[in-house]
Design a protein around this motif. Structure first.
Motif, PDB file in Angstrom:
ATOM      1  N   GLY B 188     -26.269 -32.383 -28.556  1.00  0.00           N
ATOM      2  CA  GLY B 188     -26.180 -32.652 -27.122  1.00  0.00           C
ATOM      3  C   GLY B 188     -26.643 -31.456 -26.288  1.00  0.00           C
ATOM      4  N   LYS B 189     -26.411 -31.611 -24.988  1.00  0.00           N
ATOM      5  CA  LYS B 189     -26.895 -30.589 -24.068  1.00  0.00           C
ATOM      6  C   LYS B 189     -25.927 -29.402 -23.955  1.00  0.00           C
ATOM      7  N   TYR B 190     -26.455 -28.219 -23.867  1.00  0.00           N
ATOM      8  CA  TYR B 190     -25.682 -27.031 -23.507  1.00  0.00           C
ATOM      9  C   TYR B 190     -26.651 -26.053 -22.871  1.00  0.00           C
ATOM     10  N   THR B 191     -26.149 -25.155 -22.076  1.00  0.00           N
ATOM     11  CA  THR B 191     -27.029 -24.167 -21.459  1.00  0.00           C
ATOM     12  C   THR B 191     -26.516 -22.763 -21.764  1.00  0.00           C
ATOM     13  N   ILE B 192     -27.432 -21.831 -21.794  1.00  0.00           N
ATOM     14  CA  ILE B 192     -27.107 -20.410 -21.924  1.00  0.00           C
ATOM     15  C   ILE B 192     -27.620 -19.750 -20.648  1.00  0.00           C
ATOM     16  N   PRO B 193     -26.772 -19.048 -19.924  1.00  0.00           N
ATOM     17  CA  PRO B 193     -27.182 -18.563 -18.608  1.00  0.00           C
ATOM     18  C   PRO B 193     -28.390 -17.630 -18.640  1.00  0.00           C
ATOM     19  N   LEU B 194     -29.267 -17.800 -17.660  1.00  0.00           N
ATOM     20  CA  LEU B 194     -30.403 -16.886 -17.509  1.00  0.00           C
ATOM     21  C   LEU B 194     -29.903 -15.582 -16.871  1.00  0.00           C
ATOM     22  N   GLY B 195     -30.649 -14.518 -17.099  1.00  0.00           N
ATOM     23  CA  GLY B 195     -30.298 -13.247 -16.461  1.00  0.00           C
ATOM     24  C   GLY B 195     -29.139 -12.524 -17.117  1.00  0.00           C
ATOM     25  N   LYS B 196     -28.731 -13.024 -18.268  1.00  0.00           N
ATOM     26  CA  LYS B 196     -27.569 -12.443 -18.933  1.00  0.00           C
ATOM     27  C   LYS B 196     -27.947 -12.043 -20.356  1.00  0.00           C
ATOM     28  N   ALA B 197     -27.834 -10.739 -20.652  1.00  0.00           N
ATOM     29  CA  ALA B 197     -28.096 -10.261 -22.010  1.00  0.00           C
ATOM     30  C   ALA B 197     -26.913 -10.608 -22.904  1.00  0.00           C
ATOM     31  N   GLU B 198     -27.158 -10.574 -24.220  1.00  0.00           N
ATOM     32  CA  GLU B 198     -26.062 -10.854 -25.152  1.00  0.00           C
ATOM     33  C   GLU B 198     -25.913  -9.700 -26.138  1.00  0.00           C
ATOM     34  N   ILE B 199     -24.672  -9.256 -26.311  1.00  0.00           N
ATOM     35  CA  ILE B 199     -24.410  -8.255 -27.349  1.00  0.00           C
ATOM     36  C   ILE B 199     -24.297  -9.009 -28.667  1.00  0.00           C
ATOM     37  N   VAL B 200     -25.318  -8.828 -29.499  1.00  0.00           N
ATOM     38  CA  VAL B 200     -25.418  -9.580 -30.744  1.00  0.00           C
ATOM     39  C   VAL B 200     -24.538  -8.938 -31.812  1.00  0.00           C
ATOM     40  N   GLN B 201     -24.421  -7.629 -31.741  1.00  0.00           N
ATOM     41  CA  GLN B 201     -23.584  -6.897 -32.703  1.00  0.00           C
ATOM     42  C   GLN B 201     -22.955  -5.715 -31.970  1.00  0.00           C
ATOM     43  N   THR B 239     -33.327 -12.524 -20.986  1.00  0.00           N
ATOM     44  CA  THR B 239     -34.148 -12.704 -19.786  1.00  0.00           C
ATOM     45  C   THR B 239     -34.745 -11.341 -19.430  1.00  0.00           C
ATOM     46  N   VAL B 240     -36.067 -11.278 -19.457  1.00  0.00           N
ATOM     47  CA  VAL B 240     -36.750 -10.002 -19.170  1.00  0.00           C
ATOM     48  C   VAL B 240     -36.841  -9.779 -17.660  1.00  0.00           C
ATOM     49  N   ALA B 241     -36.962 -10.842 -16.903  1.00  0.00           N
ATOM     50  CA  ALA B 241     -36.972 -10.690 -15.453  1.00  0.00           C
ATOM     51  C   ALA B 241     -36.264 -11.885 -14.825  1.00  0.00           C
ATOM     52  N   PRO B 242     -35.317 -11.644 -13.922  1.00  0.00           N
ATOM     53  CA  PRO B 242     -34.704 -10.329 -13.647  1.00  0.00           C
ATOM     54  C   PRO B 242     -33.706  -9.987 -14.757  1.00  0.00           C
ATOM     55  N   TRP B 243     -33.662  -8.731 -15.141  1.00  0.00           N
ATOM     56  CA  TRP B 243     -32.920  -8.377 -16.360  1.00  0.00           C
ATOM     57  C   TRP B 243     -31.516  -7.872 -16.070  1.00  0.00           C
ATOM     58  N   ASP B 244     -30.691  -7.904 -17.096  1.00  0.00           N
ATOM     59  CA  ASP B 244     -29.267  -7.636 -17.005  1.00  0.00           C
ATOM     60  C   ASP B 244     -28.999  -6.132 -17.177  1.00  0.00           C
ATOM     61  N   VAL B 245     -29.183  -5.397 -16.103  1.00  0.00           N
ATOM     62  CA  VAL B 245     -29.012  -3.938 -16.150  1.00  0.00           C
ATOM     63  C   VAL B 245     -27.565  -3.593 -16.520  1.00  0.00           C
ATOM     64  N   GLU B 246     -26.647  -4.378 -16.003  1.00  0.00           N
ATOM     65  CA  GLU B 246     -25.225  -4.105 -16.175  1.00  0.00           C
ATOM     66  C   GLU B 246     -24.814  -4.044 -17.659  1.00  0.00           C
ATOM     67  N   THR B 247     -25.140  -5.087 -18.385  1.00  0.00           N
ATOM     68  CA  THR B 247     -24.742  -5.135 -19.807  1.00  0.00           C
ATOM     69  C   THR B 247     -25.357  -3.977 -20.586  1.00  0.00           C
ATOM     70  N   VAL B 248     -26.639  -3.698 -20.312  1.00  0.00           N
ATOM     71  CA  VAL B 248     -27.314  -2.628 -21.051  1.00  0.00           C
ATOM     72  C   VAL B 248     -26.725  -1.275 -20.677  1.00  0.00           C
ATOM     73  N   SER B 249     -26.531  -1.025 -19.401  1.00  0.00           N
ATOM     74  CA  SER B 249     -26.036   0.310 -19.014  1.00  0.00           C
ATOM     75  C   SER B 249     -24.592   0.513 -19.476  1.00  0.00           C
ATOM     76  N   GLN B 250     -23.772  -0.531 -19.439  1.00  0.00           N
ATOM     77  CA  GLN B 250     -22.402  -0.398 -19.964  1.00  0.00           C
ATOM     78  C   GLN B 250     -22.419   0.010 -21.436  1.00  0.00           C
ATOM     79  N   THR B 277     -34.961   2.776 -15.764  1.00  0.00           N
ATOM     80  CA  THR B 277     -33.741   2.322 -15.087  1.00  0.00           C
ATOM     81  C   THR B 277     -32.491   2.900 -15.760  1.00  0.00           C
ATOM     82  N   ILE B 278     -32.493   2.908 -17.085  1.00  0.00           N
ATOM     83  CA  ILE B 278     -31.294   3.371 -17.795  1.00  0.00           C
ATOM     84  C   ILE B 278     -31.100   4.882 -17.645  1.00  0.00           C
ATOM     85  N   GLN B 279     -32.192   5.641 -17.620  1.00  0.00           N
ATOM     86  CA  GLN B 279     -31.984   7.088 -17.382  1.00  0.00           C
ATOM     87  C   GLN B 279     -31.421   7.310 -15.978  1.00  0.00           C
ATOM     88  N   ASP B 280     -31.775   6.425 -15.078  1.00  0.00           N
ATOM     89  CA  ASP B 280     -31.254   6.506 -13.717  1.00  0.00           C
ATOM     90  C   ASP B 280     -29.759   6.144 -13.678  1.00  0.00           C
TER      91      ASP B 280
END
Lengths: 403, 325
Positions: B188-201, B239-250, B277-280
């Protein structure tokens, strides 16, 4: 102040007024298909006399015979996993060889990707074909492109590029340069009826016409663009009819009839070079092969359809003509086919053992000289490969040799 | 749940969207009766008819121009560009039209109903023109969403979300994994939100970041590193654009180290944007320079494909350089 050349007609249209509001019919122009040779290898009654001499006929026949065998063997090699990819010319050998034979060696060829017969006609050797297909260090293209992406500066054959139709405006530009230089030469540009849908087709034909570039646009209408039949590609009468829209001369020819193709391209070449004008030639044939080794036509067309067209073989038709002319001996023909098979097999065995291009070719030719940042990337890559030689077997051993 | 490969997952997302939207159209070169050269649209024409699933003439600029018009009219337009390497004839339609439709009209018109599907990436002996990862060109164009699934499950959920998005999306499908990635996928249908990175490990020593097929390289490299006692946190940007700066920087604030990997060439690639961006964002938390593991700054070669690729060994070496800095 610049003067308007034609103040009577700033729109550059014909002056043919009417008081009757009537559509011009979409089928107002139906272009005939030029033929000479029937399926029995005899000239049609009232057909134009052939200007092809014996020597040319033999060279054409030998080229077609070679390409047919070569294509078969190379597709088999792909199936065995020896080359990664292949594309056959099956069914279109006459269109490609006959057109190439009508040119002079100084004429430039911009091909699509299915015109190996034109390159063979020009003298590209079996070994050269093979090295390209095996992307080894003897490939002129240095192993960078997929199989069948041939090119030869010496034979005036521009290196194949996979994107479709990009060569069409390039051919116009090349031909314009030939005109400026006074070469008395032309450029032929091959493309399929599918690629003729690309924007580059419009750009190329319009520019060649506007700038009077001696270009032969050779449309190989073979019925299919991968799975898409011509009926889903365009609504008009093939490709040839479009020439009129560009103010360009056109010919349509039976692409299974090598005599007709030869005469048509000869006439077109003469006109193009004498008058500095482009010509659009449409060849009608059938893509008997799959689009490529990655394609399976059973997913989109019936076997019966293929068999109908298989019976209409361009090589067989010409073979009958050659036999009737007494220019071909049946026993010698069979022996020659066997010899080609053996030659292809031994060339294949040699080419597959030739080393891959040296690692440094990964950074050469991006620019004329290798810039500093690429020299650095190359050094890093080399050190990395030396650290993990088993992961990069094609190049690791050779770096160690020169270390 | 069913076992699906990525092509089947994509096909399923398309079929569901077409059932939900009675005007949705799937079109492109060979996508009709044949179902596309990779068979991603297999069976759709049979199910939804020739008016809604059709072959187009072979003209990418036409496909995208047509798609822009169709989407502007309100139809869900789902064009396919057969290979991302062949998207460039449509560059003008995408960069100057798709991306700017809403902005230039003051939101009088938009093409939010547009999802461009295209297979991208290397590792399949495709040479120069069947291997490229052109996301950086499009990431430089404001107005486009760029989405990359890493496996079958992600592909279906991200494509469903892309089809619901009111912004135009380019959905880059990693063709190397089309059949190789098989997993449990809901029917069936399900969605995965755009603009959100996932911590795979989850991990503590270093953050590894990639998108699409390249995530697999990170996983292999992390496994090698774990034998050295290095704990890697793996993030799929998705999602490469616009990307999830928050998850990566955390994550980088936690680990202090970052390796970004992409298939595309180094210079001007999206990895560079992330590093900047991350060095910033994380300057005082960084223990070592941000590493970029990318393709070389050359066209994509055939004979030297193995050497060219940003493989797991190159990622592993970058991890060690970062840790031992």
């Amino acid at each position: 102040m610049a003067k308007l050349l034609n103040v009577d007609n700033p729109n550059n249209t014909s002056k043919n007024d009417t008081l009757n509001l009537e559509f011009v019919d979409e089928h107002a122009l139906a272009i005939p298909t030029f033929k000479m040779l029937d399926d029995n290898g005899e000239l049609y009654k009232d057909a134009q006399a052939s200007s092809m001499d014996k020597e040319t006929a033999i060279r054409i026949y030998e080229t077609m015979r070679f390409i047919r065998v070569f294509d078969e063997r190379m597709l088999a090699a792909q199936r065995q996993g020896r080359v990664s990819f292949y594309m056959q010319c099956l069914g279109e050998e006459a269109a490609v060889t006959g057109s190439a034979a009508a040119l002079e060696d100084k004429d430039m060829i911009f091909a699509q990707y299915r015109e190996q017969a034109a390159l063979a006609y020009r003298g590209f050797t079996l070994e050269q074909f093979m090295h390209q297909n095996f992307s080894n260090e003897k490939d002129f293209g240095k192993g960078r492109q997929m199989p069948i992406h041939y090119g030869s500066k010496g034979l005036n054959y521009s290196t194949i590029s996979s994107p479709l139709g990009t060569q069409i405006p390039q051919a116009a530009g090349y031909a314009y340069g030939q005109k400026l230089k006074g070469d008395k030469a032309c450029t032929i540009c091959y493309f399929g009826e599918g690629a003729a849908s690309e924007g580059d087709f419009h750009a190329g034909l319009n520019m060649a016409a506007v700038h009077s570039a001696p270009t032969l646009f050779f449309a190989r209408n073979n019925g299919y663009a991968i799975s898409t039949p011509a009926s889903e590609q365009f609504k008009g009468d093939g490709i040839a009819v479009r020439a009129v829209g560009y103010g360009m001369k056109a010919l349509r020819v039976d692409g299974v009839d090598v005599l007709a193709v030869y005469e048509a391209v000869k006439k077109a070449r003469e006109f193009a070079v004498e008058n500095n004008a482009p010509v659009l030639i449409e060849s009608i044939a059938y893509r008997l092969a799959a689009h490529s080794s990655s394609d399976d036509p059973t997913g989109y067309r019936e076997k019966e359809e293929e068999e109908t067209f298989r019976a209409n073989c361009p090589i067989e038709r010409f073979r009958r003509y050659m036999l009737k002319q007494g220019w071909l001996d049946e026993a010698e023909d069979e022996a020659a086919k066997e010899k080609i098979k053996a030659d292809v097999l031994s060339a294949l065995k040699v080419a597959e053992k030739v080393a891959k291009p040296a690692l440094e070719e990964i950074v050469t030719d991006v620019y004329e000289d290798v810039p500093l940042h690429l020299q650095k990337q190359y050094e890093q890559l080399k050190q990395h490969i030396l650290k993990y030689p088993e992961a990069y077997p094609a190049t690791a051993s050779r770096i160690e040799e020169t270390k | 749940m069913a076992k699906m490969n990525m092509l089947q997952a994509i096909n399923s997302a398309l079929a569901i969207a077409m059932e939900e939207n009675e005007n949705a159209c799937v079109f492109g070169e060979d996508v009709g009766a044949f179902g596309g050269v990779f068979r991603a649209t297999s069976g759709l024409q049979e199910k939804f008819g020739k008016d809604r699933v059709f072959n187009t003439p072979l003209v990418e600029q036409g496909i995208l121009g047509f798609a822009n018009g169709l989407a502007a009219q309100g139809t869900l337009a789902i064009p396919e560009i057969q290979f991302a390497d062949y998207i460039f004839p449509a560059f003008d339609q995408i960069v100057n039209e798709t991306a700017k439709f809403r902005f230039r009209s003051g939101n009088e018109f938009n093409v939010g109903n547009l999802v461009i599907r295209t297979p991208y990436g290397g590792g399949i002996h495709g040479g120069l023109y069947h291997s490229q990862s052109p996301e950086a060109y499009f990431a430089h164009t404001p107005g486009l969403k760029l989405v990359f699934p890493r496996n079958a499950y992600q592909a279906k959920g991200l494509l469903a979300a892309s089809l619901e998005s009111n912004d135009p999306v380019i959905f880059f499908e990693p063709k190397r994994l089309y059949r190789a990635s098989v997993g449990d996928v809901p029917e069936g249908k399900y969605t995965i939100p755009l603009g959100k990175a996932e911590i795979v490990q989850q991990g503590t020593d270093i953050t590894l970041l990639a998108w699409g097929a390249q995530v697999e390289m990170l996983e292999k490299a992390a496994e090698m590193a774990s034998k050295d006692g290095i704990s890697c946190e793996i993030i799929d940007l998705r999602t490469v654009a616009p990307w999830d700066v928050e998850t990566v920087s955390q994550s980088v604030i936690k680990t202090g180290r970052l390796v970004v990997s992409q298939e595309a060439p180094l210079t001007g690639g999206f990895a560079s944007e992330i590093a900047a961006t991350i060095q910033d964002e994380c300057f005082l938390h960084l223990e070592s320079p941000i590493e970029r593991v990318c393709g070389l700054d050359t066209p994509y070669p055939l004979a030297h494909e193995k050497e060219y690729m940003a493989d797991h060994l190159k990622v592993y070496e970058a991890i060690k350089r970062s840790i031992n800095y």
